[in-house]
Design a protein around this motif. Structure first.
Motif, PDB file in Angstrom:
ATOM      1  N   UNK A  55      10.039  -1.480  -0.634  1.00 49.22           N
ATOM      2  CA  UNK A  55       9.557  -2.337  -1.714  1.00 49.22           C
ATOM      3  C   UNK A  55      10.630  -2.504  -2.775  1.00 49.22           C
ATOM      4  N   UNK A  62      -4.378  -0.862  -4.042  1.00 47.69           N
ATOM      5  CA  UNK A  62      -3.790   0.425  -3.653  1.00 47.69           C
ATOM      6  C   UNK A  62      -2.353   0.564  -4.134  1.00 47.69           C
ATOM      7  N   UNK A  63      -1.630  -0.578  -4.276  1.00 49.43           N
ATOM      8  CA  UNK A  63      -0.277  -0.463  -4.805  1.00 49.43           C
ATOM      9  C   UNK A  63      -0.323  -0.020  -6.269  1.00 49.43           C
ATOM     10  N   UNK A  90      -0.057   5.869   4.988  1.00 51.50           N
ATOM     11  CA  UNK A  90       0.839   4.884   4.383  1.00 51.50           C
ATOM     12  C   UNK A  90       1.338   5.349   3.015  1.00 51.50           C
ATOM     13  N   UNK A  91       0.412   5.841   2.208  1.00 47.24           N
ATOM     14  CA  UNK A  91       0.763   6.069   0.800  1.00 47.24           C
ATOM     15  C   UNK A  91       1.416   7.424   0.536  1.00 47.24           C
ATOM     16  N   UNK A  92       1.037   8.428   1.286  1.00 41.32           N
ATOM     17  CA  UNK A  92       1.587   9.760   1.023  1.00 41.32           C
ATOM     18  C   UNK A  92       2.640  10.113   2.064  1.00 41.32           C
ATOM     19  N   UNK A 128      -2.827   3.496  -6.473  1.00 43.35           N
ATOM     20  CA  UNK A 128      -2.383   4.650  -5.697  1.00 43.35           C
ATOM     21  C   UNK A 128      -3.487   5.282  -4.861  1.00 43.35           C
ATOM     22  N   UNK A 151       4.152   8.301   4.429  1.00 36.73           N
ATOM     23  CA  UNK A 151       5.268   7.370   4.579  1.00 36.73           C
ATOM     24  C   UNK A 151       5.708   6.760   3.253  1.00 36.73           C
ATOM     25  N   UNK A 152       5.281   7.379   2.164  1.00 33.72           N
ATOM     26  CA  UNK A 152       5.525   6.786   0.844  1.00 33.72           C
ATOM     27  C   UNK A 152       6.994   6.469   0.598  1.00 33.72           C
ATOM     28  N   UNK A 190       0.840  -1.195   0.000  1.00 33.96           N
ATOM     29  CA  UNK A 190       0.000   0.000   0.000  1.00 33.96           C
ATOM     30  C   UNK A 190       0.879   1.251   0.000  1.00 33.96           C
ATOM     31  N   UNK A 191       1.860   1.265   0.907  1.00 33.92           N
ATOM     32  CA  UNK A 191       2.669   2.455   1.084  1.00 33.92           C
ATOM     33  C   UNK A 191       3.484   2.811  -0.146  1.00 33.92           C
ATOM     34  N   UNK A 192       3.989   1.794  -0.837  1.00 32.85           N
ATOM     35  CA  UNK A 192       4.840   2.092  -1.981  1.00 32.85           C
ATOM     36  C   UNK A 192       4.025   2.526  -3.193  1.00 32.85           C
ATOM     37  N   UNK A 193       2.702   2.394  -3.103  1.00 30.80           N
ATOM     38  CA  UNK A 193       1.867   2.790  -4.238  1.00 30.80           C
ATOM     39  C   UNK A 193       1.904   4.293  -4.491  1.00 30.80           C
ATOM     40  N   UNK A 194       2.051   5.079  -3.426  1.00 30.45           N
ATOM     41  CA  UNK A 194       2.120   6.531  -3.592  1.00 30.45           C
ATOM     42  C   UNK A 194       0.815   7.114  -4.073  1.00 30.45           C
ATOM     43  N   UNK A 254      13.054  -4.863  -1.500  1.00 30.84           N
ATOM     44  CA  UNK A 254      12.326  -5.730  -0.585  1.00 30.84           C
ATOM     45  C   UNK A 254      13.222  -6.915  -0.280  1.00 30.84           C
ATOM     46  N   UNK A 308       1.496   2.321  -9.051  1.00 27.86           N
ATOM     47  CA  UNK A 308       2.540   1.867  -9.963  1.00 27.86           C
ATOM     48  C   UNK A 308       1.976   1.462 -11.314  1.00 27.86           C
ATOM     49  N   UNK A 322       5.272  -5.431  -5.526  1.00 28.17           N
ATOM     50  CA  UNK A 322       4.908  -6.211  -4.346  1.00 28.17           C
ATOM     51  C   UNK A 322       3.879  -7.270  -4.705  1.00 28.17           C
ATOM     52  N   UNK A 380       8.212   3.339   2.444  1.00 30.37           N
ATOM     53  CA  UNK A 380       7.711   2.077   1.912  1.00 30.37           C
ATOM     54  C   UNK A 380       8.218   1.806   0.499  1.00 30.37           C
ATOM     55  N   UNK A 381       8.414   2.891  -0.265  1.00 34.07           N
ATOM     56  CA  UNK A 381       8.932   2.685  -1.608  1.00 34.07           C
ATOM     57  C   UNK A 381      10.319   2.072  -1.533  1.00 34.07           C
TER      58      UNK A 381
END
Lengths: 358, 641
Positions: free
Chosen positions: B55, A259-260, B43-45, A263, B47-48, A225-229, B58, A233, A240, B51-52
């Motif tokens: 990943x 969500x990955x 999570x997405x903004x 986004x 802490x992006x 989820x977090x890496x989706x920004x 990873x 992607x 992931x 997490x990026x």
């Protein structure tokens, strides 16, 4: 002449979700066409069921509620006695032709029955009526709890509690119960929950304490989820999701794939669709004329959102992992049929909003 | 009126109550939705970046560790199917900057055919770019060395050590073992994908397919820490794979090789069974193909050549070839007669043909001049057809058909191989259902001499003979003798023995078995027996046998069978069944030589040689001084035409 009536706003929202489901399944299910076909067939069946149920008058539902409830209760007992064990829990009833999960039927039968009980007397319900309503709610929940299926049991309790809340359960009583419930949490944790359930809660509090064991799934899901920004992607491009990091990614954990790849913007749109559907349901509850329908419509709509909340909450690491799928998006058939049937009831209530005289 | 008033008042109160509660729910809905959005935003903004990063490299990956496929051995422990290490050249597309340049460079130091390249490119197109694709299987040592020196020039390419299935006996065991092939899209639909993670091969035919579940083993998993380039830094945790079971066959590969050698370059089948246990000692179908060619996918031209070969090497004749049993079943028909009131002392006069009452059609004996007065013993010894026309006409099809079925003809033998046909023993019901016509007396006559509609597989003939040797006890033939389950290479071994079940007991008296077995012994032993010259000379043990000839083309009434004018594929099939020693049978053999002419000429010598080799260790083809010379000339002679 008989005319098929549906509620267009609800139907539109449901179609949006269904199409999104197929799209994201293609990506989450390793581009396996069979998953898509299966899901599409289930959707077809579920929507057909919904449209049929939408033609039923609330008065008819009201009349059949006790029977429906009793049959469901009987099947729950049967499941405990002769049920099939799937994934370590005894939830299935094999009827020869189809395998059937009675707890799914109870997701509808319990709120109907509680609404049926409380509307027999004027609102708000008195103590005696509350007792009966509570019993109608607690008994099946206990049966489901011992299967064991904590997630479903809690959601069924929620749906019945919503009816009682809508029926005017006094605020101060709600406050007292909340305090009691809070006090009960430690007791439940130490004496009622199984070890594996306890571990899920520990995992929730600190997933990084065991990153390769019990924390693995939730960490991988949060990374996804977090890496989706903000923009994601891209469809099918989630490293992931596609890299096989997330167990159950096409069923309970499909939100992490969504969500990955889509986004934050995609998530906002998805939650908006869900909120719109629920809002429409609450609107139907507001503008219908008879009490039973109001209570039922309010409960069904809000319960639907609880499903969304519990699923996203657990995938995003806010709530413990209980096996609740993301409504209408996750791969799987039984819950979809029940949810669509619920929407069928909502449509039926709206279709006949002025016809049931009191 | 008053009651209505109260009710209306109640209703309004309820409406207001529920409306206020619904509004509370709308507020709750808003709060819950905001919580979700806030969490995802967090999570997405918020802490992006973190997490990026997580990943991207990873670090924690689950890597499947494929199990080692079980090996296959013969009854004496000789390796029939093994896994040999090979080196493959693999490419990870996402690490490649310019694919064409890379392929160009690689093809300068490694021999890569254009078909390899086109296959590789289509694989790359149909898979995701982070999935590794194989460019070339089995690098030579020079190629390996050249690649190692130049590897810095080829980003994205790497050499992997892998195990590949190999069949050291090549074609000799092809029809028994089958082969493995690379898992394709169609395979994927029928298997549990989890069990095959990391595994490239699946059993396609024969034992490899039939015992796939045992050979496969269980996939293990490694949790590894990898860096940003996907290279593994260290292993965190490991659940080792469990190797597949090793399989020991009942087949003796030496006997198998010899049996095919004795068959020569003729099409046909040899099956040898230990009667008591049902253990299959040899299972030959000739010609053969090389299973090694199938392991990494056979090219189209070679495959079509195999498929279009007139000798049909891909067909497993032993299990799926269906032939008329011919005279090989005469012993059984005699016994059926004895069991149903036929006097063993009956003599029949054979004038060379038989006529049904009121019918001018002549059912001919193979010997035109006739056998004269013939006893039952002589009817088997000389294989007189007229005796069996008379006998079967007397006792009738129902009894014959039932008796033949008791010996396993017309039904699956239950061997541990896939795709066995049931063959056919005709009966009244069968003919009515399948052909829609009723049974004629002539059909009975044809069945009585093993012609007409009767169809058996060589394997069924073998089981029939073993059942006869067992005095009626019918045992399922078994190719696999035992499975050895090894736990992670520990010494702890769990062996399971597979025994053929006893599937039936022929209902016939010991005395009648004795009579027939004696007659079949005379076929080989008696100087005038049909197989004496071919199989009975200088025998060091007793053997019971029966010759047979199966017509391939029908011969018109009054015409003469003349082998010289028929083309090779129209000649009769030669058959022979035997078991030895008669007193305590150790081996039952059935031989079919396609278009071999007569059973005594072509098939019986093969059975004798196989039995000699098994019981005495005597190899008929062993190079004895001057015999070796003769053979050489024979081979040269063959090569000339």
């Amino acid at each position: 002449m008989f005319r098929i009536k549906v509620d267009m706003p609800l139907l539109f929202g449901l179609m949006l979700l269904s199409v999104s489901s197929l799209f994201i399944l293609w990506s989450a299910g390793a581009e396996n066409p069979r998953l898509i076909i299966n899901q599409a067939i289930r959707m077809g069946v579920a929507v057909t069921g919904m449209i049929i149920i939408a033609q039923i008058r609330p008065a008819t539902l009201f009349r059949w509620t006790p029977l429906f409830y009793a049959a469901g209760l009987l099947m729950l007992v049967l499941v405990l006695l002769v049920g099939d064990v799937g994934k370590g829990a005894q939830r299935w009833l094999d009827l020869g032709v189809i395998r059937f999960q009675p707890s799914e039927a109870m997701k509808l039968a319990v709120p109907m029955m509680v609404a049926w009980v409380v509307t027999r007397k004027s609102l708000p319900p008195n103590m005696k009526n509350l007792f009966w309503a509570g019993s109608a709610l607690i008994l099946p929940s206990l049966f489901i709890l011992v299967q064991p299926d904590l997630g479903t049991a809690l959601l069924i309790i929620m749906s019945g509690a919503l009816i009682i809340f809508l029926a005017g359960f006094a605020w101060r009583h709600i406050a007292i119960l909340s305090v009691l419930a809070l006090a009960f949490i430690p007791i439940a944790y130490y004496f009622i929950l199984e070890t594996y359930q306890q571990r899920r809660i520990q995992t929730l509090i600190d997933p990084w304490s065991d990153p390769l064991g019990s924390g693995y799934q939730i960490i991988q899901s949060m990374i996804a989820i977090g890496s989706g920004g903000a923009q994601g992607k891209g469809w099918g491009q989630g490293s992931q999701s596609q890299g096989d990091f997330i167990p159950d990614r096409h069923t309970d954990f499909i939100f992490s794939v969504f969500s990955e790849e889509m986004g934050f913007i995609g998530v906002l749109l998805l939650i908006t669709v869900y909120v719109a559907l629920v809002a429409r349901g609450l609107y139907i509850a507001y503008y219908t004329k008879d009490t039973f329908s109001r209570l039922l419509a309010g409960s069904l709509s809000m319960t639907f959102f609880f499903y969304v909340f519990v699923n996203i909450g657990m995938v995003a690491g806010m709530l413990p992992v209980v096996g609740v799928p993301l409504p209408l998006i996750s791969y799987g058939g039984t819950s979809m049929v029940t949810l669509m049937a619920g929407f069928g009831i909502l449509m039926g209530i709206h279709n006949h909003r002025s016809l049931m005289s009191r | 009126m008053a009651a209505d008033q109260i009710e209306l008042k109640d209703y309004l109160r309820e409406t207001n109550l529920i409306h206020s509660r619904l509004i509370a729910l709308v507020v709750l809905l808003g709060i819950l939705a905001l919580i979700l959005i806030a969490r995802v935003w967090y999570l997405q903004i918020y802490n992006n970046e973190r997490f990026e990063l997580l990943s991207k490299d990873n670090r924690v990956r689950l890597v499947p560790v494929p199990p080692v496929r079980g090996q296959i051995f013969d009854r004496n422990g000789k390796v029939l199917a093994e896994n040999i290490p090979i080196f493959t050249l693999e490419i990870l597309p996402q690490d490649v900057e310019d694919m064409n340049e890379l392929l160009d460079g690689l093809s300068k130091i490694i021999e890569v055919s254009p078909s390899d390249i086109s296959k590789f490119k289509s694989q790359v197109r149909s898979h995701r770019k982070f999935e590794t694709q194989v460019l070339k299987i089995n690098l030579s040592e020079q190629e390996l060395a050249r690649f190692s020196v130049n590897r810095h020039r080829f980003r994205g390419a790497k050499v992997q050590a892998r195990l590949q299935r190999s069949y050291p006996y090549a074609g000799e065991m092809a029809h028994v073992l089958g082969y493995v092939g690379r898992i394709n899209q169609r395979d994927k639909e029928g298997i549990d994908l989890k069990a095959y993670k990391g595994t490239d091969y699946i059993g396609r035919r024969g034992i490899e397919a039939r015992y796939e579940d045992h050979l496969l083993g269980q996939v293990g998993v490694e949790q590894v820490e990898a860096n940003a380039h996907g290279q593994i830094i260290r292993t965190l945790d490991r659940k080792p794979p469990v190797s597949g079971d090793d399989i020991y066959l009942n087949i003796d590969v030496e006997l198998q090789i010899k049996a095919r050698e004795y068959l020569g370059d003729r099409r046909g089948s040899v099956i040898a069974i230990e009667p008591e246990s049902g253990e299959v000692l040899a299972f030959v179908s000739n010609p053969v193909y090389d299973p090694n060619k199938f392991v990494n996918g056979i090219d189209h031209r070679s495959y079509n050549a195999l498929r279009e070969d007139v000798n049909r090497p891909l067909v497993n004749r032993t299990i799926s070839g269906r032939y008329a049993p011919g005279s090989t079943i005469k012993g059984l028909v005699s016994m059926a007669g004895l069991e149903h009131g036929w006097n063993p002392n009956t003599n029949i006069t054979c004038p060379g043909f038989f006529r049904l009452k009121g019918n001018s059609h002549r059912y001919r004996c193979w010997k035109r001049s006739g056998h004269g007065v013939t006893s039952m013993l002589e009817s088997i010894m000389f294989s007189c057809d007229v005796y069996y026309y008379q006998l079967s006409n007397t006792i009738g099809i129902d009894k014959i058909s039932a008796f033949l079925k008791d010996f396993g003809l017309g039904s699956k033998t239950g061997i541990d191989l896939k795709g066995e046909p049931s063959g056919l023993v005709p009966s009244r019901e069968w003919k009515r259902q399948q052909r829609g016509v009723s049974w004629y007396p002539g059909d009975t006559l044809n069945t009585g001499i093993g012609q007409g509609d009767v169809l058996v597989t060589p394997l069924q003939l073998g089981v029939m003979t073993a059942t006869l040797a067992n005095r009626g006890k019918r045992v399922e033939p078994r190719i696999v003798g035992r499975l050895e389950h090894s736990l992670n290479g520990d010494t702890e071994e769990d062996v399971s023995y597979l025994k053929g079940a006893e599937v039936g007991q022929v209902n016939a008296s010991d005395q009648n078995f004795q009579t027939i077995i004696e007659a079949m012994t005379a076929v080989v032993k008696h100087p005038r027996g049909t197989a004496h010259r071919a199989a009975g000379l200088n025998a060091e043990y007793t053997m019971a046998g029966k010759t047979g000839t199966a017509q391939v083309v029908g011969i018109a009434q009054g015409a003469e069978y003349d082998a010289s004018i028929l083309n090779d594929f129209q000649k009769d099939h030669a058959l022979f069944v035997s078991f030895a020693p008669v007193e305590k049978p150790k081996i039952a053999v059935a031989v079919i030589v396609e278009n071999g002419g007569s059973g005594s000429g072509a098939a019986a010598p093969v059975a004798r040689k196989v039995t000699d080799f098994y019981l005495l260790g005597k190899d008929a083809n062993a190079p004895v001084e001057d015999e070796a010379l003769n053979q050489t000339t024979a081979v040269v002679g063959l090569g000339d035409d």
